[in-house]
Enzyme design. Sequence first.
Site, short mmCIF file in Angstrom:
data_model
loop_
_atom_site.label_atom_id
_atom_site.label_comp_id
_atom_site.label_asym_id
_atom_site.label_seq_id
_atom_site.Cartn_x
_atom_site.Cartn_y
_atom_site.Cartn_z
N SER A 191 49.57 -48.91 -6.16
CA SER A 191 48.71 -47.74 -6.30
C SER A 191 47.31 -48.04 -5.77
O SER A 191 46.86 -49.20 -5.82
CB SER A 191 48.62 -47.40 -7.80
OG SER A 191 47.56 -46.51 -8.04
N TYR B 265 47.74 -50.15 -17.07
CA TYR B 265 48.63 -49.64 -16.01
C TYR B 265 48.17 -50.17 -14.65
O TYR B 265 48.94 -50.78 -13.90
CB TYR B 265 48.65 -48.10 -15.99
CG TYR B 265 49.22 -47.56 -14.70
CD1 TYR B 265 50.58 -47.68 -14.42
CD2 TYR B 265 48.40 -46.98 -13.72
CE1 TYR B 265 51.11 -47.24 -13.22
CE2 TYR B 265 48.92 -46.53 -12.52
CZ TYR B 265 50.27 -46.66 -12.27
OH TYR B 265 50.80 -46.23 -11.07
N LYS C 234 49.87 -53.16 -11.91
CA LYS C 234 50.15 -53.04 -10.47
C LYS C 234 49.51 -54.21 -9.72
O LYS C 234 50.12 -54.81 -8.83
CB LYS C 234 49.61 -51.72 -9.92
CG LYS C 234 50.34 -50.50 -10.43
CD LYS C 234 51.76 -50.44 -9.92
CE LYS C 234 52.57 -49.32 -10.53
NZ LYS C 234 54.00 -49.40 -10.27
P1 NAD Z 1 58.36 -41.47 -12.56
O1 NAD Z 1 58.05 -41.81 -13.97
O2 NAD Z 1 58.72 -40.07 -12.23
O3 NAD Z 1 59.52 -42.44 -12.01
C1 NAD Z 1 59.68 -43.75 -12.48
C2 NAD Z 1 61.14 -43.93 -12.85
O4 NAD Z 1 61.35 -45.26 -13.33
C3 NAD Z 1 61.58 -42.98 -13.97
O5 NAD Z 1 62.75 -42.31 -13.57
C4 NAD Z 1 61.85 -43.91 -15.15
O6 NAD Z 1 62.87 -43.43 -15.98
C5 NAD Z 1 62.20 -45.20 -14.46
N1 NAD Z 1 61.93 -46.42 -15.25
C6 NAD Z 1 60.79 -46.74 -15.90
N2 NAD Z 1 60.93 -47.93 -16.51
C7 NAD Z 1 62.17 -48.38 -16.22
C8 NAD Z 1 62.89 -49.55 -16.55
N3 NAD Z 1 62.37 -50.49 -17.35
N4 NAD Z 1 64.15 -49.70 -16.09
C9 NAD Z 1 64.72 -48.74 -15.30
N5 NAD Z 1 64.08 -47.60 -14.96
C10 NAD Z 1 62.81 -47.43 -15.41
O7 NAD Z 1 57.11 -41.95 -11.68
P2 NAD Z 1 56.80 -41.72 -10.14
O8 NAD Z 1 55.62 -40.83 -10.06
O9 NAD Z 1 58.03 -41.37 -9.40
O10 NAD Z 1 56.32 -43.16 -9.73
C11 NAD Z 1 57.18 -44.13 -9.17
C12 NAD Z 1 56.42 -45.44 -9.03
O11 NAD Z 1 55.26 -45.22 -8.24
C13 NAD Z 1 55.93 -46.01 -10.35
O12 NAD Z 1 56.06 -47.42 -10.31
C14 NAD Z 1 54.48 -45.60 -10.39
O13 NAD Z 1 53.71 -46.46 -11.17
C15 NAD Z 1 54.11 -45.68 -8.92
N6 NAD Z 1 52.96 -44.83 -8.58
C16 NAD Z 1 52.99 -43.49 -8.89
C17 NAD Z 1 51.89 -42.69 -8.60
C18 NAD Z 1 51.89 -41.23 -8.95
O14 NAD Z 1 50.81 -40.62 -8.96
N7 NAD Z 1 53.01 -40.60 -9.23
C19 NAD Z 1 50.77 -43.26 -7.96
C20 NAD Z 1 50.79 -44.60 -7.64
C21 NAD Z 1 51.89 -45.39 -7.95
C1 UD1 Z 2 44.96 -41.30 -12.04
C2 UD1 Z 2 44.89 -42.67 -12.68
C3 UD1 Z 2 45.38 -43.71 -11.70
C4 UD1 Z 2 46.77 -43.37 -11.19
C5 UD1 Z 2 46.75 -41.97 -10.58
C6 UD1 Z 2 48.11 -41.50 -10.11
C7 UD1 Z 2 43.05 -42.53 -14.32
C8 UD1 Z 2 41.70 -43.02 -14.67
N1 UD1 Z 2 43.53 -42.94 -13.10
O1 UD1 Z 2 44.13 -41.31 -10.90
O2 UD1 Z 2 45.40 -44.99 -12.30
O3 UD1 Z 2 47.20 -44.31 -10.21
O4 UD1 Z 2 46.27 -41.04 -11.58
O5 UD1 Z 2 48.99 -41.38 -11.18
O6 UD1 Z 2 43.71 -41.83 -15.09
N2 UD1 Z 2 41.03 -34.16 -13.14
C9 UD1 Z 2 40.42 -33.12 -13.82
N3 UD1 Z 2 41.09 -32.52 -14.85
C10 UD1 Z 2 42.35 -32.90 -15.22
C11 UD1 Z 2 42.98 -33.96 -14.52
C12 UD1 Z 2 42.29 -34.57 -13.49
O7 UD1 Z 2 39.29 -32.75 -13.52
O8 UD1 Z 2 42.91 -32.33 -16.17
C13 UD1 Z 2 40.31 -34.77 -12.01
C14 UD1 Z 2 40.03 -36.26 -12.19
O9 UD1 Z 2 38.82 -36.46 -12.87
C15 UD1 Z 2 40.02 -36.75 -10.73
C16 UD1 Z 2 41.03 -35.82 -10.05
O10 UD1 Z 2 41.13 -34.67 -10.88
O11 UD1 Z 2 38.75 -36.54 -10.16
C17 UD1 Z 2 42.40 -36.44 -9.89
O12 UD1 Z 2 42.86 -36.91 -11.16
P1 UD1 Z 2 44.32 -37.52 -11.39
O13 UD1 Z 2 45.34 -36.60 -10.85
O14 UD1 Z 2 44.42 -37.90 -12.82
O15 UD1 Z 2 44.34 -38.81 -10.46
P2 UD1 Z 2 43.32 -40.06 -10.41
O16 UD1 Z 2 42.18 -39.88 -11.30
O17 UD1 Z 2 43.03 -40.34 -8.98
#
Ligand code: NAD
Ligand code: UD1
Length: 338
Positions: free
Chosen positions: A123, A149, A153
């Site tokens: 991330s 979290y 990562k």
């Molecule tokens: P998500 O929660 O929708 O998907 C993650 C999946 O992993 C889920 O289906 C969950 O059931 C499964 N899982 C969790 N722990 C497990 C375990 N111990 N064993 C087997 N399965 C397990 O999340 P996502 O948004 O699809 O994210 C996928 C990956 O990308 C994650 O590692 C997340 O941290 C990373 N990531 C997501 C975002 C975002 O904003 N969505 C941003 C940066 C990184």
């Molecule tokens: C957040 C997480 C980050 C994670 C990412 C994707 C925090 C501090 N950081 O990042 O670790 O990798 O999500 O899952 O939580 N916002 C509002 N109102 C809301 C929600 C968000 O104003 O109800 C604003 C936030 O302040 C930010 C922007 O929207 O400026 C995006 O927020 P968000 O979607 O939570 O993502 P990140 O903050 O980038």
Amino acid sequence: MVLITGGAGYIGTHTLIELAKDNIDFIVYDNLYNSSKEALKRVEQIIGKKITFIKGDIRDIDSLKKLFNSYKIDSVIHFAGLKAVGESVAKPLKYYDNNINGTIKLLEVMSQFNCKKIIFSSSATVYGDPKIVPISEDSQVGVGLTNPYGKSKYFIEEILKDLYSSDNEWKIVILRYFNPIGAHESGLIGEDPNDIPNNLMPYITQVAVGKLDRLSIFGDDYNTHDGTGVRDYIHVVDLANGHLKALKILDKINKVEEINLGTGKGYSVLDVVKAFEKASEKRVNYKIAKRREGDIAKCYANPTKAKKLLNWEAKKDLEQMCKDSWRWQSQNPNGYSN
Ligand code: NAD
Ligand code: UD1
């Protein structure tokens, strides 16, 4: 055969579609902690074929061994992990156990079966509060991280690098995602938060669909063009396609490659609200609230490495992201539990 851990989740399901389009065989391994079988059924509907799915946990060595014994797995795309920032502050051990311990177990079993190719979901959070935007991959990481979290990562990235140093046969790509939003154009799959959403787009869509009253905008006094936080929103389908591209270069790399997946464009919270209102023709009720702890002013990618190394770049714009997020939410007001 590619093993997709966490393949039933938001980014995983979209990636399955990209792999299927390219005729790549895969198997999904997920404990369904934050997802459902329904999501996989919907993917089957989209791709027109059955998905091989094993319900299991990445911390369960016996289950993983059984899996590797039963299928010839060549590489792994490792999505499985917990991602709720607030919960990670309240329950750090849960996050370190699931994300870090889980990854170590997976890597151990991969080693035993001589499967040494992995793409890891990292991330932009590993950059902390960046000194310079756009952020390139050689920017400082691991400093000023405010929650377990994000730290999980960063720690996993370090573990992967140590693993490579110990054995250069490993092929490791670390993908650093910026802010994935949007959904597949069919409206059949999308992000389905369990609880009240923490992230911006699912919160907006739930306000628009009438499930939540009002969006709180966390701060309007940041040093940005309108005072609200700026992020690099990327369409989840573009993000998913980045994994396919990464898979294609895995064999060719000879060091751990960290790659940003972002668009390179920064939009503020108000920009997103306005774009969403236009795309959905819905008004989004909001109020300005105080800053959220741990938030930063600006975070957007320099995506040139992905272009050069993967021949990948994001194609879909903010309007498309908003339209697709809205199609998913309006067709599935209760997510997968309709
Ligand atoms: P998500 O929660 O929708 O998907 C993650 C999946 O992993 C889920 O289906 C969950 O059931 C499964 N899982 C969790 N722990 C497990 C375990 N111990 N064993 C087997 N399965 C397990 O999340 P996502 O948004 O699809 O994210 C996928 C990956 O990308 C994650 O590692 C997340 O941290 C990373 N990531 C997501 C975002 C975002 O904003 N969505 C941003 C940066 C990184
Ligand atoms: C957040 C997480 C980050 C994670 C990412 C994707 C925090 C501090 N950081 O990042 O670790 O990798 O999500 O899952 O939580 N916002 C509002 N109102 C809301 C929600 C968000 O104003 O109800 C604003 C936030 O302040 C930010 C922007 O929207 O400026 C995006 O927020 P968000 O979607 O939570 O993502 P990140 O903050 O980038």
